[in-house]
Scaffold this motif. Structure first.
Motif, PDB file in Angstrom:
ATOM      1  N   LEU A  85       7.248 -13.445  94.654  1.00  0.00           N
ATOM      2  CA  LEU A  85       5.946 -13.001  95.160  1.00  0.00           C
ATOM      3  C   LEU A  85       4.839 -13.229  94.130  1.00  0.00           C
ATOM      4  N   GLY A  89       1.627 -15.375  94.844  1.00  0.00           N
ATOM      5  CA  GLY A  89       0.318 -14.759  94.683  1.00  0.00           C
ATOM      6  C   GLY A  89      -0.547 -15.454  93.652  1.00  0.00           C
ATOM      7  N   SER A  90       0.078 -15.957  92.588  1.00  0.00           N
ATOM      8  CA  SER A  90      -0.688 -16.628  91.534  1.00  0.00           C
ATOM      9  C   SER A  90      -1.395 -17.880  92.061  1.00  0.00           C
ATOM     10  N   PHE A  92      -2.514 -18.211  95.185  1.00  0.00           N
ATOM     11  CA  PHE A  92      -3.621 -17.751  96.023  1.00  0.00           C
ATOM     12  C   PHE A  92      -4.827 -17.271  95.217  1.00  0.00           C
ATOM     13  N   ILE A  93      -4.597 -16.795  93.998  1.00  0.00           N
ATOM     14  CA  ILE A  93      -5.732 -16.369  93.173  1.00  0.00           C
ATOM     15  C   ILE A  93      -6.218 -17.488  92.247  1.00  0.00           C
TER      16      ILE A  93
END
Length: 190
Positions: A85, A89-90, A92-93
């Motif tokens: 995850l 997530g990294s 997406f940011i």
């Protein structure tokens, strides 16, 4: 070092007696502690060794406190899934985690780290790691809940070092080729 604790566990519990599972926890923890100490003595930054050290101690404490071999392995499954995850997530940011680890191993200049090529290449690498870690986490969770501890260990070993080594090799090759083929950095690397 995700699969390492399984090997001493398997060897120390191969007699088939449930009473020796504490020996398995002790052996697996000792291997990881030894790796941590070795890394620190060889002047490494200790990031990976510290992560491995914590990953070894938490399951040992959980396993001993619960009295369950399955609970010993549960934290590793959870951590594996959390890593997946985090990789996802990294991306997406806009700060791919694979780029963070690559920068730990190679001193990329600031202009390279800030480049579109860096984000693109390491975003792709991060997505592959996320897919692997999430799939491995799901498979291990199913094996832990529905199967035996021995079956879980086999899956853990088979999906551990061989897959991790293959994806690591691919990540390095893909990263190098991604920079070589980019219009941004390719000409300076040829």
């Amino acid at each position: 070092m995700p699969a390492t604790p399984s090997v001493p566990w398997l060897r120390s519990t191969s007699a088939g007696r449930r009473s020796v599972w504490g020996t398995g926890i002790a052996a697996a923890t000792a291997v990881t502690v030894a790796a941590f100490v070795w890394e620190r003595r060889h002047a490494r930054t200790g990031l990976a060794a510290s992560i491995g050290f914590v990953i070894a101690l938490v399951p040992a404490l959980v396993g001993l406190a619960s009295g369950s071999a399955k609970w010993y392995f549960a934290p590793a499954v959870i951590v594996n899934t959390v890593y997946g995850l985090l990789f996802l997530g990294s991306v997406f940011i806009g700060r791919p985690l694979a780029g963070v680890f690559a920068s730990e191993m190679y001193p990329f200049p600031p202009e390279v780290r800030a480049s579109a090529t860096f984000r693109r290449v390491f975003s792709h690498v991060s997505l592959v790691w996320a897919a692997f870690l999430l799939a491995r986490g799901a498979l291990r969770l199913v094996m832990l809940m529905a199967g035996s501890v021995d079956a879980f260990i086999v899956v853990n070993i088979v999906t551990g070092i061989p897959f991790t080594a293959a994806i690591m090799a691919w990540s390095i090759r893909y990263g190098v080729r991604g920079f070589q083929r980019s219009q941004e950095w390719g000409p300076s690397l040829r």
